[in-house]
Design a protein around this motif. Structure first.
Motif, PDB file in Angstrom:
ATOM      1  N   GLY A  59       0.809  -1.217   0.000  1.00 27.91           N
ATOM      2  CA  GLY A  59       0.000   0.000   0.000  1.00 27.91           C
ATOM      3  C   GLY A  59       0.834   1.255   0.000  1.00 27.91           C
ATOM      4  N   ASN A  60       1.916   1.267   0.787  1.00 27.09           N
ATOM      5  CA  ASN A  60       2.747   2.467   0.873  1.00 27.09           C
ATOM      6  C   ASN A  60       3.638   2.648  -0.349  1.00 27.09           C
ATOM      7  OD1 ASN A  60       2.531   4.033   3.567  1.00 27.09           O
ATOM      8  ND2 ASN A  60       2.375   1.897   4.173  1.00 27.09           N
ATOM      9  N   LEU A  61       4.026   1.564  -1.002  1.00 29.78           N
ATOM     10  CA  LEU A  61       4.768   1.701  -2.250  1.00 29.78           C
ATOM     11  C   LEU A  61       3.953   2.445  -3.296  1.00 29.78           C
ATOM     12  CD1 LEU A  61       6.457  -1.819  -2.493  1.00 29.78           C
ATOM     13  CD2 LEU A  61       7.656   0.369  -2.399  1.00 29.78           C
ATOM     14  N   LYS A  62       2.652   2.146  -3.308  1.00 29.96           N
ATOM     15  CA  LYS A  62       1.764   2.829  -4.271  1.00 29.96           C
ATOM     16  C   LYS A  62       1.405   4.227  -3.782  1.00 29.96           C
ATOM     17  CE  LYS A  62      -1.299  -0.542  -4.467  1.00 29.96           C
ATOM     18  NZ  LYS A  62      -2.504  -1.309  -4.879  1.00 29.96           N
ATOM     19  N   LYS A  63       1.078   4.331  -2.498  1.00 28.60           N
ATOM     20  CA  LYS A  63       0.649   5.617  -1.937  1.00 28.60           C
ATOM     21  C   LYS A  63       1.739   6.684  -2.066  1.00 28.60           C
ATOM     22  CE  LYS A  63      -0.743   7.624   2.500  1.00 28.60           C
ATOM     23  NZ  LYS A  63      -0.964   7.339   3.948  1.00 28.60           N
ATOM     24  N   LYS A  64       2.985   6.294  -1.828  1.00 22.55           N
ATOM     25  CA  LYS A  64       4.102   7.233  -1.890  1.00 22.55           C
ATOM     26  C   LYS A  64       4.653   7.405  -3.314  1.00 22.55           C
ATOM     27  CE  LYS A  64       5.659   6.133   2.811  1.00 22.55           C
ATOM     28  NZ  LYS A  64       6.751   5.542   3.639  1.00 22.55           N
ATOM     29  N   LYS A  65       4.024   6.676  -4.252  1.00 18.71           N
ATOM     30  CA  LYS A  65       4.436   6.728  -5.674  1.00 18.71           C
ATOM     31  C   LYS A  65       5.902   6.322  -5.838  1.00 18.71           C
ATOM     32  CE  LYS A  65       0.992  10.232  -6.800  1.00 18.71           C
ATOM     33  NZ  LYS A  65       0.720  11.578  -7.327  1.00 18.71           N
ATOM     34  N   ILE A  66       6.318   5.372  -5.010  1.00 23.41           N
ATOM     35  CA  ILE A  66       7.676   4.839  -5.106  1.00 23.41           C
ATOM     36  C   ILE A  66       7.742   3.812  -6.230  1.00 23.41           C
ATOM     37  CG2 ILE A  66       9.439   3.483  -3.891  1.00 23.41           C
ATOM     38  CD1 ILE A  66       8.248   4.659  -1.269  1.00 23.41           C
ATOM     39  N   ALA A  67       6.632   3.052  -6.388  1.00 26.19           N
ATOM     40  CA  ALA A  67       6.651   1.936  -7.335  1.00 26.19           C
ATOM     41  C   ALA A  67       5.412   1.948  -8.217  1.00 26.19           C
ATOM     42  CB  ALA A  67       6.734   0.621  -6.569  1.00 26.19           C
ATOM     43  N   LYS A  68       5.516   1.244  -9.332  1.00 29.74           N
ATOM     44  CA  LYS A  68       4.379   0.967 -10.210  1.00 29.74           C
ATOM     45  C   LYS A  68       4.082  -0.525 -10.113  1.00 29.74           C
ATOM     46  CE  LYS A  68       6.399   2.585 -13.898  1.00 29.74           C
ATOM     47  NZ  LYS A  68       6.657   2.986 -15.313  1.00 29.74           N
ATOM     48  N   ILE A  69       2.793  -0.853 -10.222  1.00 28.73           N
ATOM     49  CA  ILE A  69       2.385  -2.250 -10.201  1.00 28.73           C
ATOM     50  C   ILE A  69       1.889  -2.608 -11.593  1.00 28.73           C
ATOM     51  CG2 ILE A  69       1.005  -4.003  -9.039  1.00 28.73           C
ATOM     52  CD1 ILE A  69       2.851  -2.509  -7.144  1.00 28.73           C
ATOM     53  N   GLU A  70       2.575  -3.522 -12.242  1.00 21.12           N
ATOM     54  CA  GLU A  70       2.188  -3.943 -13.590  1.00 21.12           C
ATOM     55  C   GLU A  70       2.234  -5.456 -13.694  1.00 21.12           C
ATOM     56  OE1 GLU A  70       4.609  -2.062 -16.511  1.00 21.12           O
ATOM     57  OE2 GLU A  70       3.936  -0.014 -16.024  1.00 21.12           O
TER      58      GLU A  70
END
Length: 513
Positions: free
Chosen positions: A121-132
């Motif tokens: 959740g925090n990887l996405k929330k902080k825009k650190i990572a993309k999920i593909e």
């Protein structure tokens, strides 16, 4: 000396001030510092003595209190300062293994199970990572994380005893609030107390010689027989003066909530029922008209037992099978059913119960034909289990309260009135009702309560059992049902923002709760 009736403790405190004033012109001393002086010896003694000296008939000192909120690292917070936040641990793993992306399913190999969902959740929330396509892609593995910066600042401030929340800017306070929800920071209130001489007190120590004589707090046989009592100064007692705080044994806050709810429900005419925590899928799901392929029944939400992995199911399984497959109760068609092939082997599987509704259903199923003609009001309070990731609002084990009313002619308005009365008795003055959906009740509702400073909060769900639930049990009367999570109730009562605080058994909090 002025006409004050000063006992020895008061004289000792004034003596300390007299020396401080004569040496350095000091008129204000901290309670902590005064307690270290051999004439006093404890903060309790200092405060008690200061209260006497600040009374209306003396007014020689003032007691000054400064309250502050302190940000402190929890045990989990100390760990993430050392090894990084869960999302940082993912990035570090990718650096160490020279990876540009990593499958989501591999997070369980890097992190503890409880950290996987928060990290994602925090990887996405902080825009650190993309999920593909099920992969986590982090382009900048050396990213800066403001939450980590804040945690490090708190660690340094703690070491320097400078963790007052006022020392953080608005952005840092928002980050601290989020870190508190994640369980890495605790906010504690600290009170700094000081004693200050008044103008009258300064004049008193300047113009009087303070002599400390022997003082006794009680007469003994020796004092009386020897006649020494005539020369002793007997210390006066004031029953209104605060004494040292004593923390006697008491019930845990969660137990007190349970007892309060029980008392309310018994006072409203309900009786309590109990059932074991291990149930078959038949009682936990099938009887409640939950289809056997429903997502809530898989490993994501339910704890299945390895041993025993099967249990006994009653003969009425044939009726439940019929309602699931065809919506039929005997020769009567009451719905379309789920129109799939019901598997009795699935019904036999054992689980840790996911709700206390199973207690209500087993109670209804146990009634004889004669008992079904009478009204019934029952409730159950017990532990339930769900395969949840642990965070500030979820635990895999928690307490739930379930209640039902079986009676001729009861209807939805009765249910609303009952719930409002129940919540009023629990101390919630403002209650409102909203429509809702639950799998085994129709119509259904949610009850919300108004909490000052937090607004409207959903507290319980309720509804009327569907015909597919009660008619296979031989019940043709309406059954009103409702359920409430007691952990949420406890959090509201004690102003907690993290459900884990209820079960940490932190001694200082338990003393005050």
């Amino acid at each position: 000396m002025e006409d004050f009736k000063l006992h020895n403790d008061e004289k000792k405190l004034l003596k300390i001030f007299q020396e401080a004033y004569d040496n350095k012109n000091i008129t204000k001393l901290s309670v902590e510092g005064l307690a270290k002086n051999e004439l006093m010896g404890s903060e309790t003694k200092v405060m008690r003595t200061a209260l006497w000296l600040s009374a209306e008939d003396k007014k020689l000192v003032n007691i000054i209190e400064n309250k502050s909120k302190i940000a402190k690292l929890t045990e989990e917070g100390k760990k993430v300062v050392e090894k990084g936040l869960p999302e940082r641990q993912v990035a570090n793993y990718m650096i160490e293994n020279d990876l540009k992306n990593i499958p989501i399913k591999e997070l369980g190999n890097i992190l503890d199970k409880s950290e996987v969902n928060p990290a994602l959740g925090n990887l996405k929330k902080k825009k650190i990572a993309k999920i593909e396509k099920g992969n986590i892609i982090i382009e900048n593995l050396q990213y800066e994380d403001k939450e980590e910066n804040t945690l490090n600042k708190i660690k340094i401030n703690e070491e320097n005893k400078n963790s007052d929340l006022n020392n953080y800017n608005d952005e840092e306070k928002k980050l601290i609030n989020n870190l508190q929800k994640r369980g890495f920071i605790a906010i504690e209130e600290e009170v700094d107390r000081a004693i200050e001489l008044t103008e009258k007190g300064i004049e008193f120590i300047k113009n009087n010689i303070i002599e400390i004589k022997e003082e006794i707090s009680q007469l003994t046989r020796e004092h009386i027989v020897s006649g020494k009592w005539k020369d002793c100064h007997i210390r006066p007692y004031d029953a209104k003066i605060p004494s040292e705080e004593v923390y006697p044994a008491k019930l845990h806050p969660m137990t007190r909530i349970i007892n309060d709810v029980k008392e309310v429900l018994i006072g409203m005419g309900f009786k309590e029922v109990k059932n074991p925590i291990v149930e078959t899928e038949f009682w936990n799901f099938d009887v409640l008209f939950e289809p056997q392929d429903h997502p809530a029944r898989d490993m994501q939400d339910t704890f299945f037992l390895r041993y025993p992995n099967k249990g006994e199911i009653p003969e009425m399984v044939k009726d439940i099978k019929s309602i699931h497959e065809k919506g039929m109760v005997g020769d009567k068609k009451i719905s379309k059913g789920w129109r799939y092939e019901f598997d009795e082997e699935i019904s036999k599987k054992t689980v840790l119960r996911t709700h206390t509704t199973v207690s209500s259903i087993k109670y209804l199923a146990s009634l004889t034909d004669e008992e079904k003609e009478k009204p019934h009001k029952i409730f159950s309070i017990d532990r339930v289990f769900r395969n949840e990731a642990i965070d500030y609002s979820h635990l895999p084990e928690f307490y739930q309260c379930e209640g039902i009313i079986l009676a001729e002619g009861v209807h939805f308005d009765n249910l609303i009135g009952l719930l409002k009365e129940f919540l009023n008795r629990l101390g919630f003055e403002q209650v409102r009702i909203r429509p809702a959906y639950f799998p085994f009740t129709e119509p259904s509702l949610e009850a919300e309560v108004f909490v000052e400073g937090r607004g409207w909060l959903e507290l319980l769900g309720a509804g009327v059992f569907r015909p597919e639930v009660v008619e296979p049990l031989g019940i043709n009367k309406p059954v009103l049902a409702w359920g409430i999570g007691l952990s949420r109730l406890a959090m509201l009562r004690w102003g907690l923002t993290d459900i884990r605080e209820l079960h940490k058994n932190e001694l200082n909090w338990l003393k005050k709760a």
